[in-house]
Design a protein around this motif. Sequence first.
Motif, PDB file in Angstrom:
ATOM      1  N   ARG A 173     -28.759 -34.587 -21.874  1.00 19.86           N
ATOM      2  CA  ARG A 173     -28.369 -36.109 -21.964  1.00 19.86           C
ATOM      3  C   ARG A 173     -26.868 -36.172 -21.752  1.00 19.86           C
ATOM      4  O   ARG A 173     -25.763 -35.576 -22.180  1.00 19.86           O
ATOM      5  N   LEU A 174     -26.598 -36.970 -20.320  1.00 18.08           N
ATOM      6  CA  LEU A 174     -25.057 -36.869 -19.746  1.00 18.08           C
ATOM      7  C   LEU A 174     -24.424 -38.127 -20.119  1.00 18.08           C
ATOM      8  O   LEU A 174     -24.971 -39.249 -20.501  1.00 18.08           O
ATOM      9  N   PHE A 175     -23.135 -38.084 -19.966  1.00 12.37           N
ATOM     10  CA  PHE A 175     -22.046 -39.261 -20.097  1.00 12.37           C
ATOM     11  C   PHE A 175     -21.089 -39.189 -19.104  1.00 12.37           C
ATOM     12  O   PHE A 175     -20.160 -38.190 -18.788  1.00 12.37           O
ATOM     13  N   GLU A 176     -21.211 -40.173 -18.026  1.00 15.49           N
ATOM     14  CA  GLU A 176     -20.074 -40.085 -16.880  1.00 15.49           C
ATOM     15  C   GLU A 176     -20.005 -38.888 -16.234  1.00 15.49           C
ATOM     16  O   GLU A 176     -18.849 -38.279 -16.171  1.00 15.49           O
ATOM     17  N   SER A 177     -21.242 -38.424 -15.940  1.00 19.03           N
ATOM     18  CA  SER A 177     -21.137 -37.145 -15.120  1.00 19.03           C
ATOM     19  C   SER A 177     -21.796 -37.173 -13.878  1.00 19.03           C
ATOM     20  O   SER A 177     -22.232 -38.135 -13.202  1.00 19.03           O
ATOM     21  N   LEU A 178     -21.474 -36.251 -12.864  1.00 17.63           N
ATOM     22  CA  LEU A 178     -21.900 -36.249 -11.525  1.00 17.63           C
ATOM     23  C   LEU A 178     -21.963 -34.657 -10.931  1.00 17.63           C
ATOM     24  O   LEU A 178     -21.144 -34.069 -10.931  1.00 17.63           O
ATOM     25  N   GLY A 179     -23.323 -34.264 -10.983  1.00 22.66           N
ATOM     26  CA  GLY A 179     -23.467 -32.781 -10.463  1.00 22.66           C
ATOM     27  C   GLY A 179     -23.685 -31.798 -11.501  1.00 22.66           C
ATOM     28  O   GLY A 179     -22.652 -31.940 -12.469  1.00 22.66           O
ATOM     29  N   PHE A 180     -24.814 -30.972 -11.459  1.00 19.32           N
ATOM     30  CA  PHE A 180     -24.608 -29.907 -12.460  1.00 19.32           C
ATOM     31  C   PHE A 180     -25.633 -29.105 -11.674  1.00 19.32           C
ATOM     32  O   PHE A 180     -26.483 -29.303 -11.119  1.00 19.32           O
ATOM     33  N   GLN A 181     -25.637 -27.736 -12.384  1.00 16.56           N
ATOM     34  CA  GLN A 181     -27.013 -26.909 -12.154  1.00 16.56           C
ATOM     35  C   GLN A 181     -27.324 -26.293 -13.730  1.00 16.56           C
ATOM     36  O   GLN A 181     -26.634 -26.383 -14.467  1.00 16.56           O
ATOM     37  N   ALA A 182     -28.818 -25.996 -13.571  1.00 20.00           N
ATOM     38  CA  ALA A 182     -29.472 -25.652 -14.668  1.00 20.00           C
ATOM     39  C   ALA A 182     -30.301 -24.622 -14.329  1.00 20.00           C
ATOM     40  O   ALA A 182     -30.802 -24.303 -13.439  1.00 20.00           O
ATOM     41  N   GLY A 183     -30.566 -23.578 -15.371  1.00 17.33           N
ATOM     42  CA  GLY A 183     -31.664 -22.414 -15.487  1.00 17.33           C
ATOM     43  C   GLY A 183     -31.351 -21.637 -16.884  1.00 17.33           C
ATOM     44  O   GLY A 183     -30.726 -22.246 -17.923  1.00 17.33           O
ATOM     45  N   TYR A 184     -31.963 -20.431 -16.709  1.00 19.21           N
ATOM     46  CA  TYR A 184     -31.997 -19.659 -17.904  1.00 19.21           C
ATOM     47  C   TYR A 184     -30.628 -18.683 -17.952  1.00 19.21           C
ATOM     48  O   TYR A 184     -30.500 -18.248 -18.929  1.00 19.21           O
TER      49      TYR A 184
ATOM     50  N   ASP B 282     -20.065 -26.337 -10.730  1.00 21.05           N
ATOM     51  CA  ASP B 282     -18.899 -25.607  -9.896  1.00 21.05           C
ATOM     52  C   ASP B 282     -18.483 -26.479  -8.821  1.00 21.05           C
ATOM     53  O   ASP B 282     -17.606 -25.810  -8.097  1.00 21.05           O
ATOM     54  N   GLN B 283     -18.351 -27.572  -9.090  1.00 27.44           N
ATOM     55  CA  GLN B 283     -17.757 -28.717  -8.034  1.00 27.44           C
ATOM     56  C   GLN B 283     -16.882 -29.510  -8.641  1.00 27.44           C
ATOM     57  O   GLN B 283     -16.952 -29.610  -9.807  1.00 27.44           O
ATOM     58  N   PRO B 284     -15.720 -29.898  -7.850  1.00 25.42           N
ATOM     59  CA  PRO B 284     -14.797 -30.569  -8.786  1.00 25.42           C
ATOM     60  C   PRO B 284     -15.237 -32.039  -9.023  1.00 25.42           C
ATOM     61  O   PRO B 284     -14.787 -33.136  -8.616  1.00 25.42           O
ATOM     62  N   LEU B 285     -16.023 -32.297  -9.822  1.00 27.17           N
ATOM     63  CA  LEU B 285     -16.591 -33.243 -10.435  1.00 27.17           C
ATOM     64  C   LEU B 285     -16.641 -33.193 -11.913  1.00 27.17           C
ATOM     65  O   LEU B 285     -16.911 -32.174 -12.541  1.00 27.17           O
ATOM     66  N   PRO B 286     -16.826 -34.481 -12.616  1.00 22.15           N
ATOM     67  CA  PRO B 286     -16.985 -34.436 -14.099  1.00 22.15           C
ATOM     68  C   PRO B 286     -18.395 -34.085 -14.637  1.00 22.15           C
ATOM     69  O   PRO B 286     -19.130 -34.257 -14.071  1.00 22.15           O
ATOM     70  N   LEU B 287     -18.485 -33.514 -15.789  1.00 26.20           N
ATOM     71  CA  LEU B 287     -19.469 -33.282 -16.579  1.00 26.20           C
ATOM     72  C   LEU B 287     -19.285 -33.344 -17.951  1.00 26.20           C
ATOM     73  O   LEU B 287     -18.259 -32.656 -18.614  1.00 26.20           O
ATOM     74  N   THR B 288     -20.211 -34.080 -18.531  1.00 25.71           N
ATOM     75  CA  THR B 288     -19.995 -34.234 -20.242  1.00 25.71           C
ATOM     76  C   THR B 288     -21.410 -34.227 -20.643  1.00 25.71           C
ATOM     77  O   THR B 288     -22.372 -35.112 -20.369  1.00 25.71           O
ATOM     78  N   VAL B 289     -21.954 -33.119 -21.661  1.00 23.97           N
ATOM     79  CA  VAL B 289     -23.384 -32.890 -22.184  1.00 23.97           C
ATOM     80  C   VAL B 289     -23.217 -33.386 -23.571  1.00 23.97           C
ATOM     81  O   VAL B 289     -22.351 -32.928 -24.203  1.00 23.97           O
ATOM     82  N   LEU B 290     -24.093 -34.412 -23.743  1.00 22.41           N
ATOM     83  CA  LEU B 290     -24.060 -34.960 -25.280  1.00 22.41           C
ATOM     84  C   LEU B 290     -25.247 -34.231 -26.095  1.00 22.41           C
ATOM     85  O   LEU B 290     -24.957 -34.146 -27.240  1.00 22.41           O
ATOM     86  N   ALA B 291     -26.330 -34.004 -25.421  1.00 24.98           N
ATOM     87  CA  ALA B 291     -27.488 -33.197 -26.153  1.00 24.98           C
ATOM     88  C   ALA B 291     -28.389 -32.745 -25.332  1.00 24.98           C
ATOM     89  O   ALA B 291     -28.095 -32.991 -23.864  1.00 24.98           O
ATOM     90  N   LEU B 292     -29.213 -31.651 -25.516  1.00 19.79           N
ATOM     91  CA  LEU B 292     -29.893 -31.072 -24.822  1.00 19.79           C
ATOM     92  C   LEU B 292     -31.523 -31.006 -25.602  1.00 19.79           C
ATOM     93  O   LEU B 292     -31.484 -30.816 -26.687  1.00 19.79           O
ATOM     94  N   ILE B 293     -32.443 -31.388 -24.662  1.00 20.54           N
ATOM     95  CA  ILE B 293     -33.703 -31.742 -25.328  1.00 20.54           C
ATOM     96  C   ILE B 293     -34.831 -30.793 -24.512  1.00 20.54           C
ATOM     97  O   ILE B 293     -35.350 -31.241 -23.639  1.00 20.54           O
ATOM     98  N   PRO B 294     -34.833 -29.485 -24.962  1.00 19.01           N
ATOM     99  CA  PRO B 294     -35.921 -28.748 -24.241  1.00 19.01           C
ATOM    100  C   PRO B 294     -37.221 -28.780 -24.679  1.00 19.01           C
ATOM    101  O   PRO B 294     -37.545 -29.168 -26.079  1.00 19.01           O
TER     102      PRO B 294
END
Length: 694
Positions: free
Chosen positions: A618-629, A676-688
Motif C-alpha cells: 500500500r503506497l502513498f505518493e510513490s514512484l518505483g521500488f523493488q521487492a523480494g525476499y 535505489d532511484q532518486p524517487l519518492p517512496l512511502t509504504v503505508l502497509a504490507l499485505i502478504p
Amino acid sequence: MPVPLIMTNFSAGELSPRLGGRVDLAKYSNGLSLLENMFIHPHGGASRRSGFRFIREVIGRNILSGTIVFDSDSWSLDKGWSVVQGCLSCDGSQEDMSLASCLLPLEEKVYEAVFEIRDYVQGSLSVSCGSFQSLNVESNGSFRVEFEGGSDKFELTADQDFCGVVSGLELRCLNPKVKLIPFEFSTEQAYVLEFTDKNIRIYKDGGIVVDENDCPVEIESPYRSSDLEKLHFTQSADVMYLVHPEVQPYKLSRSSHVDWAMEIVEFLSPPEEWNSTLGYPSCVTFFEERLCFAASPKRPQTIWMSRSGKYEDFGVSEDVVDDDACTYTLSADQVNAICWMVSSKKLIIGTSGGEWWLSGGSGSDMVTPNSVMVRRETTHGSAPVTPVVVGSIILFLQREKKTVRELSYSFETDGYVAPDLTILAEHLTRTNSIVQWAYQQCPDSIVWMVRDDGLLLGMTYQREHDVVGFHHHKTKGKFTSVCVIPGTGQEELWVSVTRKINGVERCYIEKMEDEFNGVDSRQAFFVDSGLSYNHESPACVFYGLDHLEGSMVSILADGAVRPDQVVENGRIKLDIPACNVSAGLAYTSDMKTLRLEGGSSYGTAQGQLKRISHVIVRLFESLGFQAGYDGEHLERAPFRSSADKLGKAPGLYSGDYEIKFNRGYDRDGQIFIRQDQPLPLTVLALIPKVSVFQ
C-alpha cells in the motif's frame, strides 16, 4: 490455501535481532528487521528520507591571518622580495631564483592556498610546501592550489624575471574537525554556527552569511579542535554563553546579521574557584532568572548561580538577601561530576552517577541562598552530552553514551523515572556510542543522533501516541555533526559530512531537503550532497558540481531518472534537454520485515515452512521500488503504462500495488523493499498472502 496477513504500520521501527523470538511483544507486528535511509511517521507509515543539499565546504581558519602577512620578520626574504602594506612584493631586482618563505608547522592534512597576483610585469612564480610544487603563475588573477601538509615551510619562489605583487594570501586546512551549534534568537531569526579550530562561520536561509564584500563572516574563537567535544552553551536572546573546563567562560553576541563578537565574560565578583589552576565550569544553563554554572575540574559537584536578573554578577551582600548569588555542592556517597543541567519547574541535574533535581526550600519557592532543596531521583548515570527536551520530557544519554533514557515525572511513584528507550533497538548502539544529537519537532518528531563511526541514527518519538521507532541512515561518507534550527515550512536538519572526493577527504555542510510533498516527481530531491536546477528553458549542461568532481552522480531530470554520470570539470551533460534537474550522490533505501507470524491453523508459524505467493504494497505518493525476499533477489515494479505520455515521467502512485513473489517455501517468510532511484517512496502497509505448510 493462502491466508492474507497485514502489517498495518511500522511504528516500532527497526528492532534488534535479539528479539527474533519475541513474537509475543505487541511491537513485534509493527517492527522491522531493517530500516535504512527510511524513517517512521508518527502515524505509522515508512518513507524514504529526503536527500541532503550541498551548502558549502568546511575549511579552517586562515593560518596566515593576524600579523604574519604584515610583518617582514615572519618571512625569510631573498633579494627582490619585501613586505609592503600587508602584501608580498617582488620588484624584479633578483638575479636568480628568489625565495620568500614562512615557517609554518603544518599537520599532515590537506591545505589550500589562495592568493592574487597584481601589478604583474613578467616572469613566473611558483608555490610550494614540502615536496609539492604548484603550477607556475604568469599573469594577474586569482589562484588556488591544494597540497598536503607535514612540512614546516611555506614557500613562494620567483624566477629571475618575476615582478609583481602577491596579495590576499590565505592558507586554510581542508576537512577540519567541526561542530555545529544552533543560535536561535527567535523562530524567525535562527542560525547555524560552524565551529572549527579557533574559528566560527555562520549559516542561515540555506547558505553562508557573507559581508558587504561577499566574503563569509568569520568570528575568531578561543576554542581549538580538541576543545569542541567538551564545549557547552546556553543562550538568552542575542547572547550565547559558552563554557569549557579548560577555558574561561566566553559569550558570543550578535548585533546584526553580519556583526558578531566573541569576548570573555567580565563577571562581577566571580567565584574564587574559577581560574587557570583549578579550572572553569563545564556546564551552563538559565534557571529562575539566574545564570547557572556547574562542574569545574576541582569542584565537579558544585553549582554556582548568579544574582537574580543579573547574569554576570556573582556577588553576595553583607546581609544576605534572596536575590544574591548562591553556591551549592551536591552531597552524595560518590563524587560524580555534574554532566548537564536542564531548566524546568525544577533544575534537573545529570551527574555521571545519577540524576537529581534542585529547587527552592519548600519545593514551590524560588531558590535563594538560604533556601535550596536537592534530591536524587535515579542512579543510571549520565553522559556529558546536553539532553534533548521534548515537551515536558527530558531525553538523556546514559553514562556510556549507548543508551537513551526518558526522564519524566511519574504520578504512580511520585517521582522521576527514566526507562530505557533503546532496549528494543540495542543493536544500533551495542558497539558504538552517540556523540551528538538534535531534536526535529516538525514534521515528524524525530531525534537525530550521530554515531561515533559516522552513521546517522533517527528515533521517531511521540510519547502521547506510544511511538518510539528507530531507523538508521547511511551516505557515501561519514556524518560528524548535527544541528536543528527552525525553518519556514518545517524545522531544518543541518549536518557536517566527510566525503572522499578524488582521493581527498573533504568536509561539507549539507541540509536535509524538506519532506517531499510534491504533486509530481519533478520536485523530488533524493540525492546526497546534491544540487537542483530550475531553468525556464531546457538545457543540457549543468554546472556547479565541483564539490563532486570525479564522482558518479544520480540524476533526475523533469521527473524522469537519467543514466548516472561522472562529474567532469564541475558539470554534467544530459542527452535530452531538461528544465528541472537534481543531481548528487545516490543512496539506497531499504526496509525488511521480521519473520512473519500468522497464517497457521495449528499454533505459531515460527519455524514452519511457509510460502508468500503475493504481496500487496500500500503506497502513498510513490514512484518505483523493488521487492523480494532479500537484498540479492529483487524485482523492479513497473509504474509506466501505455497511458503515460512518451518523454514524460509517470505520475505519483497512491494505492495498492500487488506484486508476485517468485520464491518457494522457506522458514522465514520475510519481505524486502528497496528504492535505489532518486524517487519518492512511502509504504503505508504490507499485505502478504501466506501459505503455511502444516
